[in-house]
Enzyme design. Sequence first.
Site, PDB file in Angstrom:
ATOM      1  CG  HIS A   9      26.855 -92.430 -20.028  1.00  0.00           C
ATOM      2  ND1 HIS A   9      27.879 -91.933 -19.468  1.00  0.00           N
ATOM      3  CD2 HIS A   9      27.355 -93.101 -21.041  1.00  0.00           C
ATOM      4  CE1 HIS A   9      28.732 -92.505 -19.655  1.00  0.00           C
ATOM      5  NE2 HIS A   9      28.575 -93.136 -20.901  1.00  0.00           N
ATOM      6  CD  GLU A  67      28.862 -95.284 -23.906  1.00  0.00           C
ATOM      7  OE1 GLU A  67      28.297 -95.430 -23.157  1.00  0.00           O
ATOM      8  OE2 GLU A  67      29.948 -94.320 -24.017  1.00  0.00           O
ATOM      9  CG  HIS A 116      36.539 -95.123 -18.137  1.00  0.00           C
ATOM     10  ND1 HIS A 116      35.741 -96.278 -17.464  1.00  0.00           N
ATOM     11  CD2 HIS A 116      35.617 -94.525 -18.652  1.00  0.00           C
ATOM     12  CE1 HIS A 116      34.619 -96.064 -17.699  1.00  0.00           C
ATOM     13  NE2 HIS A 116      34.469 -95.024 -18.367  1.00  0.00           N
ATOM     14  CG  ASP A 143      32.610 -92.652 -21.557  1.00  0.00           C
ATOM     15  OD1 ASP A 143      33.140 -93.394 -20.892  1.00  0.00           O
ATOM     16  OD2 ASP A 143      31.441 -93.044 -21.685  1.00  0.00           O
ATOM     17  CD  GLU A 202      27.685 -96.243 -19.430  1.00  0.00           C
ATOM     18  OE1 GLU A 202      28.068 -97.498 -20.319  1.00  0.00           O
ATOM     19  OE2 GLU A 202      28.372 -95.711 -19.034  1.00  0.00           O
ATOM     20  CD  GLU A 203      31.264 -94.493 -17.309  1.00  0.00           C
ATOM     21  OE1 GLU A 203      31.494 -93.793 -18.391  1.00  0.00           O
ATOM     22  OE2 GLU A 203      31.566 -95.550 -17.120  1.00  0.00           O
TER      23      GLU A 203
HETATM   24 ZN   LIG Z   1      30.190 -94.470 -21.755  1.00  0.00          ZN
END
Ligand SMILES: [Zn+2]
Length: 533
Positions: free
Chosen positions: A116, A204, A505, A145, A179-180
Amino acid sequence: MQTPSILRRELLAAGLISLAVPGLLAQTTPALDTAILPLATQEAPLVLDTLKKLTSFDSGTGQAVGLSGVASTIEAMAKELGGATERITPANGIVGPNLRISFKGTGKKKLLLIAHMDTVYPAGTAAARPFKIDGNKAIAPGIADDKGGIAVFLHAVKVLKARGYTDYAQITMLFNSDEERGSVGSSDTIRRLAGEHDAVLSGEGTGDQEVMVMGTAGVGRTQVKIATTRLTLTDRPIEEMADLILRSKDTPAQVLNTRMNWTIARAETPDLMDKLPAADLQFASFEFQITGKASHAGVNPHLGVNAVVEMAHLVARVSALLDGETGVQRQWRRAGGGLVGNIIPDRANAALEIAAPKSLDIKALESKLIAAATQAQVQGAQITASASVGRTIKTDGLADATASADVRVADMPTFEQLSKHTRALFDKKKFASSRLDVQDGIGFPPFNASADGKKMAELAKSIYTQLGGQLEFVPRTYGGTDAAWAAQSGKPVVENMGLPGGNIHSDQEEYILIDRIPRRLAMVAEMIRLVGQ
Ligand SMILES: [Zn+2]
């Protein structure tokens, strides 16, 4: 490095491969192409260049300009590699393209590679935290990510092209933009394309302990709206919200194989004290700022410090203190925190107004109240408080209190259990006048590797071991990934083909490990070569 035939015999004996499975997975331990690792080593600095380009854009979910910039960068590289590119419009009005890239070969198998382009970071992060190298770390927002997965797939195809490999029918890459936020604009496309291919590699990252997950969580939300019919000073929607957060925060200990973290809260009440007889009263206002620490609500909530939960504690303990003060009336005017649904919130606030009889020593009450308010109950949380004379809190005049939690489950029956459990807890209202509207559901299904998926993972592990690396299997992570949508096609899916790194994140520096790039690149190139045959 073991010779393939000996390895094959050992794996046969260990039942890790089965001759009974014809087609792509029968050939799980072929000899590696010894030229691929040296080529991948040469390619590694170029992978860093690609990562620098891809992370120079703000491509948070919904950020159209940055997402398009990332897509254009990828398209240019794919065209150089002889790929055909297409931008597929996402469903449900989602912003940002689903980018499909196809490479035609002369072989039999069709392979889908997914990753993504979107990140969790707000606009401005790319400029504020530009790409940099620090020792063995390449650091930038979204680098692990999931821009690492995109870069590995593109450069693995480049390495295979350098080796002249065309022994596959088709290699398709699909890079989505949401995706998030649960892939609501791309999940159908992922599932459909997976159904049109023989196997799926998902890109990922792996975390710095290089793992491959055999299962991911179902990801969803629980949202509670607290409404009150006709708001009066004795109605307490904000205190109800705080109590609700506190009475349900330990749910994961009560419903196994679940995670539930309150990540967003928003509540305001309109000015109700203007109806009080101001002549007989004195007023004071308080603002509280709570600081915690952001982390991934699914993968590593324990690394975060939840500021919204601390806000709930603060509202509860200050309200309890004021319950003991005769003649003192209170109104929480605002309380809230959190920005992104799948991140442990690092910021929260609350605002309170009180009215006290003129006879009361309000300065003494102020310091008592601030002392209690600043005694944090969530370890690592910090609170600053300010007091002012009179009623000074400004709000948008809304009468609304909503809190939502990030929910993770191992499977759907567990979700039913969790939903039943939390609804029962919510029903134990603190205030009779509160009316709760509960919405909950799973937006992202759990991924559970199929038998063929596990064999593909075994193949990746045997390749990586031969390349001198170490790879561990993890039964389940509480992250959610697009592998779940691909697996709904029934085709074998393997996850974690991206790069090792960490701090995803989070407000810490997200990074990938530079020295792992050659081996990871070689592993993915070999996976494409072997599974595509
Ligand atoms: Zn991801």
